[in-house]
Scaffold this active site. Structure first.
Site: not given
Ligand SMILES: Cc1ncc(COP(=O)(O)O)c(C=O)c1O
Ligand SMILES: N[C@@H](CCCC[NH3+])C(=O)O
Length: 441
Positions: A248, A290, A292, A334, A361, A390
């Site tokens: 996050g 974790e 992402g 979003y 479209c 994402y």
């Molecule tokens: C359980 C969990 N871990 C990790 C992440 C990775 O989050 P972020 O990409 O915001 O670091 C997410 C997505 O929000 C998630 O749902």
């Molecule tokens: N996919 C989302 C975040 C969700 C991550 C998964 N819990 C984004 O683009 O911001």
């Protein structure tokens, strides 16, 4: 223009990434094209790991592969010594195909299927992050049936709200994810897990949301959790070996975003876990995270070609590009904000307020509203920054638009890591209508 990572502008006035001219890459591989700054991904991975090492805390940094998964990305993450978070059989399959060590894979998800659990058990993954009682029981049964054992974390919802978009909030009480702390579900799950011979309860997990800029939410969640950990320690003689504090961590999409350095998030987390462990006279658990988005988000840039334009005097000037919500659904989903620049005229100042439209479209298929750009011409290349998380992973074939290619750039070398989809690829799962079936002949 804000230059992320290794990005720069060369003597031809072109944006470069990883020492490579993005215009040349666009000409070679076509557009839209995702380009990743590999060095920036490595730097981020190393700073998260280092933040734990400096504090002498045993840790696992697991890359949340939902942000962007493909063979090369998983291999890069393995090379950097991270663990991997997967949330589906498909992500697990990709990880295993990439040769990722199974014991460093953590399996997430609020509705893992029987088949997915079985597949992951057979593959010998490191742990399951169990989300609900249905999964806990199914996993127990499967372990019995397969005469095997496994390790788990329990995902709990701490009941706190992080300041972010409602759709990407996950730690609040009214959430589809995890066992609730306050209403006793989490405690019940701990008891059930401890009761199982096949399952080793390693610890607990929370994830409070995404694109978070403050440490306060993490601190609050840790505090809430420790209230219960202290109770479980006293009443159930259970104290977790592992605390997984989720991901996050925010990134800078636009100048309005002010993320902290990886180190700042981690030090705040470690500080609170250490303090509360001391005051509860328990040893400091391993801390897993974790991330992402913060590993790959600003390392990715999408290059588009400018096509048509529409001017509505005194209202708006639309500049359309050859992609849109099919390669980046985040603005539509979003209201996500992005910055952009002309990759082939990178030093020119923005003189005209325009809005960047996609080619789908759908009126909502807008990538950016109201951005200052130089007067764009058909054939110019538009770079949209921070599309690394994402973006590709949420891309789709809406309007039967093929998914773009992905190129890794590092130290002046490029590698095509995902091929562009072709029209033939779009048909690969289609089967033609049998003659006469619908006509009832
Ligand atoms: C359980 C969990 N871990 C990790 C992440 C990775 O989050 P972020 O990409 O915001 O670091 C997410 C997505 O929000 C998630 O749902
Ligand atoms: N996919 C989302 C975040 C969700 C991550 C998964 N819990 C984004 O683009 O911001």
């Amino acid at each position: 223009m804000y230059l992320h990572g290794t990005s720069s502008i060369n003597e031809d006035n072109h944006l470069t990434i990883g020492g490579l001219d993005t215009v040349q890459l666009a000409q070679k591989y076509g557009t839209p094209l995702y380009i990743y700054d590999v060095e920036l991904i490595r730097q981020r991975a190393r700073s998260f790991k280092k933040a734990f090492e400096e504090q002498g805390i045993k840790a696992q940094v697991a890359y949340a592969s939902k942000a962007f998964s493909c063979l090369a990305q998983v291999q890069l993450v393995a090379e950097e010594g991270l663990s991997l978070d997967v949330v589906s059989g498909g992500e697990l399959y990709t990880a295993l195909a990439a040769g990722f060590p199974a014991e460093r894979i953590h399996f997430h998800g609020n509705n893992k299927s029987y088949d997915e659990l079985q597949y992951a058990l057979k593959s010998g993954i490191g742990c399951f992050v169990v989300d609900n009682f249905h999964e806990l029981r199914m996993l127990n049964e499967l372990c019995d049936k397969m005469n095997t054992q496994t390790s788990i974390l329990l995902r709990i919802t701490p009941g706190i709200e992080a300041h972010t978009h409602e759709y990407i909030l996950t730690g609040q009480e009214d959430s589809k994810f995890g066992f609730d702390l306050q209403n006793g579900q989490a405690e019940k799950a701990v008891i059930e897990a401890l009761d199982s011979d096949a399952i080793t309860l390693l610890g607990v997990h929370f994830h409070i949301g995404s694109q978070i800029f403050e440490t306060a939410g993490f601190i609050l969640a840790i505090q809430k959790l420790y209230d219960y950990l202290a109770k479980w320690n006293n009443e159930l003689s259970f104290f977790p070996k592992v605390l997984n504090l989720g991901g996050g961590f925010g990134i800078r999409y636009t100048e309005a975003d002010e993320p902290l350095e990886p180190k700042e998030y981690i030090e705040a987390m470690i500080g609170e876990v250490t303090r509360l462990s001391a005051s509860n006279s328990v040893s400091v658990p391993e801390i897993w995270i974790e991330p992402g988005r913060s590993l790959v988000g600003d390392a990715g840039t999408t290059i588009y070609s400018v096509g048509s334009q529409k001017d509505i005097p005194s209202v708006r000037h639309y500049v359309a590009v050859d992609g849109g919500m099919s390669d980046n659904i985040r603005p539509a989903l979003y209201q996500a904000q992005y910055e952009a620049a002309l990759a082939n005229r990178a030093r020119e100042k923005g003189t005209k307020k325009v809005s960047i439209a996609g080619k789908c479209c759908e009126s909502g298929d807008m990538l950016i509203w109201d951005i200052l750009l130089p007067e764009a011409q058909t054939g110019d290349y538009l770079a949209v920054f921070c599309t690394g998380a994402y973006g590709y992973s949420m891309s789709n074939n809406y309007n039967r638009i093929p998914r773009p290619a992905v190129v890794f750039a590092e130290n002046g070398e490029e590698q095509l890591v995902v091929k562009r989809e072709t029209y033939e690829d779009l048909l690969r799962l289609d089967l033609p209508l049998k003659n006469g079936v619908l006509a009832g002949n």
